[in-house]
Scaffold this motif. Structure first.
Motif, PDB file in Angstrom:
ATOM      1  N   GLU A 192       0.829  -1.213   0.000  1.00 37.76           N
ATOM      2  CA  GLU A 192       0.000   0.000   0.000  1.00 37.76           C
ATOM      3  C   GLU A 192       0.863   1.262   0.000  1.00 37.76           C
ATOM      4  OE1 GLU A 192      -2.017  -3.499   1.253  1.00 37.76           O
ATOM      5  OE2 GLU A 192      -0.271  -2.523   2.190  1.00 37.76           O
TER       6      GLU A 192
ATOM      7  N   THR B 190       1.379   2.936  -3.415  1.00 40.47           N
ATOM      8  CA  THR B 190       0.312   3.835  -3.866  1.00 40.47           C
ATOM      9  C   THR B 190       0.539   5.225  -3.289  1.00 40.47           C
ATOM     10  OG1 THR B 190      -1.267   2.009  -3.994  1.00 40.47           O
ATOM     11  CG2 THR B 190      -2.180   4.237  -3.879  1.00 40.47           C
ATOM     12  N   ARG B 191       0.861   5.272  -2.025  1.00 37.58           N
ATOM     13  CA  ARG B 191       1.137   6.549  -1.355  1.00 37.58           C
ATOM     14  C   ARG B 191       2.331   7.257  -2.000  1.00 37.58           C
ATOM     15  NH1 ARG B 191       2.833   6.940   5.053  1.00 37.58           N
ATOM     16  NH2 ARG B 191       3.054   9.231   5.170  1.00 37.58           N
TER      17      ARG B 191
ATOM     18  N   LYS C 190       1.323   8.810  -5.348  1.00 35.12           N
ATOM     19  CA  LYS C 190       0.497  10.015  -5.160  1.00 35.12           C
ATOM     20  C   LYS C 190       1.354  11.216  -4.775  1.00 35.12           C
ATOM     21  CE  LYS C 190      -3.350   9.242  -2.778  1.00 35.12           C
ATOM     22  NZ  LYS C 190      -4.221   8.622  -1.735  1.00 35.12           N
ATOM     23  N   LYS C 191       2.408  10.969  -4.002  1.00 35.86           N
ATOM     24  CA  LYS C 191       3.306  12.064  -3.632  1.00 35.86           C
ATOM     25  C   LYS C 191       4.080  12.584  -4.847  1.00 35.86           C
ATOM     26  CE  LYS C 191       4.088  10.899   1.237  1.00 35.86           C
ATOM     27  NZ  LYS C 191       3.832  12.252   1.814  1.00 35.86           N
TER      28      LYS C 191
ATOM     29  N   GLY D  47      -1.757   4.548  -7.828  1.00 37.46           N
ATOM     30  CA  GLY D  47      -1.507   5.882  -7.288  1.00 37.46           C
ATOM     31  C   GLY D  47      -1.318   6.925  -8.364  1.00 37.46           C
TER      32      GLY D  47
END
Length: 353
Positions: free
Chosen positions: A309, A312-313, A316-317, A348
């Motif tokens: 997970e 994905t983070r 996105k960053k 992401g």
């Protein structure tokens, strides 16, 4: 978002090598590509076959003699009357005061360690790994540039991901090592400078990319920032410390964030946020992200513990920086989770694309 690959990336197959006093099975194997390619297929994403941009951008970064060795070294190795083995590999590294007479001397000059051997099809994969990355750079060079460079809405539509196998961030101007031969991130950063004033490279692979650091160490037009495991008793061992900040005009444009071994996911992202703050301050025209799945908690090279997970983070960053983004998929050696981890990262990217 556009994804680039090429069938020739799977041809390079290194054999077992001697390191740290024992034989090692190679981690950087063709099966990595098999697993990685499952991810876009599972998400219904098209993969574009890279086309040939040429040798010119490679020679703009790497020394001619070194590139010639990568291309022809295997032929020269086989041409020696004595059987030297199935791949170019000596275990000797003498880069200086070495005239490079004979293939063994050339190998000693250009192979920094035993983890970057050259076998029959290596050059084909090495070349197409660089070409795959160059296709993303070429797409940016050819796009309409009438927009404001701060127009993040436009920038969000320019996200590209490239499969880079073999990887590149350890490759120096004239030396292979750490599974790397041509420095894809450096090649495309240099190529993008035809049009863009400032390029930022953010490297989140488990290992420090000493090759990128070396190539841009005295320049301010390419920022290199790296989040990686502490190099103390960990590859590449001799670079990646905080005090390495650049030289001359490049002082302050090389920023390293070495993590203590055993850092948890929260700690990893604390370092990533520091790197992002540095990139934001630099305000580049394009961002190149060197992505390593070897920060995954179960990877054999991991010295930190990022979850599936977490990728994905991370994606996105990168997207939130609001700049044209080229992602180079490089490290990552835990085959059972490569597909899942790349799917998480792609998801992401897709949230904002």
């Amino acid at each position: 978002m556009k994804i680039y690959s090429h069938e020739n990336l799977s041809l390079h197959r290194p054999l077992p090598y001697f390191s740290y006093g024992q034989m090692h099975e190679p981690l950087e194997i063709p099966e990595r590509m098999t697993e990685l390619l499952k991810a876009p297929a599972a998400l219904g994403l098209e993969v574009t076959t890279a086309t040939d941009i040429g040798i010119g951008p490679i020679l703009a970064v790497h020394d001619f003699g070194y590139v010639e060795f990568l291309k022809h070294g295997y032929e020269e190795w086989l041409a020696v009357e004595e059987d030297l083995g199935a791949q170019v590999q000596t275990g000797v590294f003498v880069p200086y005061d070495n005239p490079g007479i004979g293939i063994m001397a050339k190998a000693a000059k250009y192979q920094a360690d035993d983890s970057a051997p050259i076998s029959e099809h290596s050059w084909t994969s090495i070349y197409w790994s660089a070409q795959t990355a160059l296709n993303a750079a070429e797409a940016l060079l050819n796009q309409d540039t009438t927009h404001d460079r701060h127009n993040t809405t436009h920038a969000d539509n320019h996200i590209q991901l490239c499969f880079s196998r073999p990887p590149g961030h350890h490759a120096r101007k004239s030396a292979a090592g750490g599974f790397c031969y041509l420095n894809n991130a450096a090649i495309i950063a240099e190529y993008l400078r035809q049009k863009y004033e400032k390029i930022a490279i953010i490297d989140t692979d488990m290992h420090h990319g000493q090759g990128i650091q070396e190539i841009f160490y005295d320049r301010s037009d390419v920022l290199y920032t790296s989040v990686h495991g502490s190099p103390i008793n960990f590859y590449p061992a001799v670079t990646g410390h905080e005090f390495e900040k650049g030289r001359g005009a490049g002082y302050g444009y090389n920023i390293n964030f070495p993590m203590a071994h055993g850092t948890d996911e929260a700690g990893f992202f604390a370092y990533v946020d520091k790197a992002i703050d540095t990139v934001t301050l630099y305000d580049p025209d394009v961002i190149v992200h060197v992505l390593g799945f070897d920060v995954y908690k179960d990877d054999p090279e991991a010295r930190c513990a990022v979850s599936t997970e977490g990728f994905t983070r991370l994606a996105k960053k990168m997207v939130a920086l609001g700049k044209p983004l080229i992602v180079l998929v490089e490290g990552g050696y835990y085959l059972p989770k490569l597909n899942d981890n790349l799917q998480a990262f792609l998801s992401g990217l897709m949230l904002k694309d």
